[in-house]
Enzyme design. Structure first.
Site, mmCIF file in Angstrom:
data_model
loop_
_atom_site.group_PDB
_atom_site.id
_atom_site.type_symbol
_atom_site.label_atom_id
_atom_site.label_comp_id
_atom_site.label_asym_id
_atom_site.label_seq_id
_atom_site.Cartn_x
_atom_site.Cartn_y
_atom_site.Cartn_z
ATOM 1 C CG MET A 1 -6.818 1.961 7.102
ATOM 2 S SD MET A 1 -5.869 2.351 5.604
ATOM 3 C CE MET A 1 -7.061 1.896 4.347
ATOM 4 C CG ASP B 1 -0.857 -0.966 8.848
ATOM 5 O OD1 ASP B 1 -1.796 -0.151 8.835
ATOM 6 O OD2 ASP B 1 -0.707 -1.831 7.966
ATOM 7 N NE ARG C 1 -26.628 9.223 11.698
ATOM 8 C CZ ARG C 1 -27.679 8.914 12.459
ATOM 9 N NH1 ARG C 1 -27.558 7.960 13.383
ATOM 10 N NH2 ARG C 1 -28.830 9.531 12.298
ATOM 11 N N GLY D 1 0.823 -1.210 0.000
ATOM 12 C CA GLY D 1 0.000 0.000 0.000
ATOM 13 C C GLY D 1 0.851 1.252 0.000
ATOM 14 C CD GLU E 1 -7.706 -1.875 8.751
ATOM 15 O OE1 GLU E 1 -8.538 -1.495 7.893
ATOM 16 O OE2 GLU E 1 -6.507 -2.062 8.491
ATOM 17 N NE ARG F 1 -0.983 -4.944 7.873
ATOM 18 C CZ ARG F 1 0.064 -5.620 7.423
ATOM 19 N NH1 ARG F 1 -0.086 -6.488 6.443
ATOM 20 N NH2 ARG F 1 1.266 -5.440 7.955
ATOM 21 N NE ARG G 1 -3.323 1.895 2.492
ATOM 22 C CZ ARG G 1 -2.353 1.225 3.106
ATOM 23 N NH1 ARG G 1 -1.144 1.746 3.170
ATOM 24 N NH2 ARG G 1 -2.585 0.061 3.640
#
Length: 357
Positions: A182, A140, A275, A11, A235, A184, A284
């Site tokens: 994000m 990450d 929400r 990524g 996530e 992982r 990113r």
């Protein structure tokens, strides 16, 4: 040493152009070594999609996000997707083809810029006799051999800015706002952006959470007149006894969706509207922070120094504020995750942040 190659895999993240610039300028200006750029990660290596990087080509890219070389996280030379005449996709070992292209370009050493997946591929090529130097990058921040990877600071800054903005609308509408970030299977972005953005609840993979504890924190705030709450969720987070949430995209399982699950459950169990906002690839993109520009530059220069001194099979890293190197095998050996007993977690708890336990 006459020529080195460089590719960016996995990524994208802020700081990739800064490291390309540092490798190119460090090699050309400091050692008279030419630099070949392979486009789109290992795919360019397999397909011989490459070019000689000049000093002019890297002028003015220090502050730009993304990568001028392009990248992909799907093309593994050892299991390369090939579409046949019948339209069926087959997987073939194209590593020999990649080696031939390295030889064709007369590359004496290959610089692989990537996370654990790309660096693992670099390590496999090193096992085939290719001199490889790795440069760690990932938003990450989950590579254990380095204190921090470039791209992480920029991602945290983006996530923090988003939380700041969501804070005002949460307060205005008296809602619980869930922000999914994000990371992982590591909670570094959620932890640091959550702390910087004043998140009331931070949910990370390293600490499986309880919905009862999450609701208890929200109710405790309401009892003190706080009519809103901010929940920052990684996530890869999951409830006690549960599993991470995955989305199926074109037959591929990807982490994501826990933010909406948490928001729905909070609204179902409480009288408060909730929400979810998924920041996704916003983390990113964009301009790298000064920290990431400097770190990427230091990493790139160190990689060239290793190559010029005849050293390969190593990964540059930051340890104790000093740029060093470790064996490439050590760089990819272990996933770096948040220690639930760490000083950072204890500091967050001390100021009233809940981790849902």
């Amino acid at each position: 040493m006459r020529r080195i190659g460089i590719l960016t895999g996995g990524g994208d993240c802020p700081g990739l152009n800064a490291v390309i610039r540092a490798v190119a300028k460090g090699a050309l200006l400091g050692h008279g070594i030419e630099v070949v750029g392979f486009n789109n990660g290992f795919k360019g290596l397999v397909e011989n999609d490459a070019w000689l990087i000049t000093e002019e080509a890297v002028s003015g890219i220090l502050h730009r996000g993304g990568t001028i070389l392009g990248t992909t996280n799907r093309d593994n030379p050892f299991k390369f997707a090939v579409t046949g005449a019948d339209g069926q996709v087959r997987y073939e070992d194209r590593s020999r083809q990649a080696l031939e292209h390295l030889e064709k370009w007369r590359v004496d050493c290959l610089v692989v810029v990537g996370g654990d997946g790309s660096l693992a591929l670099g390590h496999r090529f090193a096992g085939l006799g290719v001199p490889v130097v790795g440069i760690p990058k990932t938003i990450d921040n989950d590579l254990s051999a380095t204190d921090v990877t470039f791209g992480f600071d920029s991602a945290v800054a983006t996530a923090t800015d988003a939380i700041d903005k969501i804070h005002t609308t949460a307060e205005s509408h008296h809602r619980v706002m869930v922000v999914e970030v994000m990371g992982r299977h590591a909670g570094w972005i959620a932890l640091q952006a959550g702390m910087a953005g004043g998140g009331d609840i931070i949910l990370i993979p390293e600490i499986p959470f309880s919905y009862d504890a999450v609701l208890a924190k929200i109710e405790e705030r309401r009892s003190r007149g706080k009519k809103f709450s901010i929940v920052v969720v990684a996530e890869g987070a999951f409830p006690q006894g549960g599993e991470p949430v995955y989305q199926s995209v074109a037959g591929t399982r990807r982490l994501g969706g826990i933010g909406q699950v948490v928001a729905t459950e909070i609204e179902r169990r409480s009288a408060m509207e909730s929400r979810a906002t998924v920041l996704g690839h916003l983390q990113r993109g964009g301009t790298p922070t000064p920290f990431d520009r400097v770190l990427a530059t230091r990493f790139g220069v160190k990689a060239v120094e290793l190559i010029a001194s005849g050293r390969a099979g190593e990964m540059v890293c930051l340890q104790g504020g000093v740029v060093k190197s470790v064996p490439l095998s050590e760089g990819i050996a272990e996933l770096k995750r948040v220690d639930p007993q760490s000083e950072q977690v204890r500091a967050a708890l001390a100021v009233g942040t809940s981790f849902g336990r």
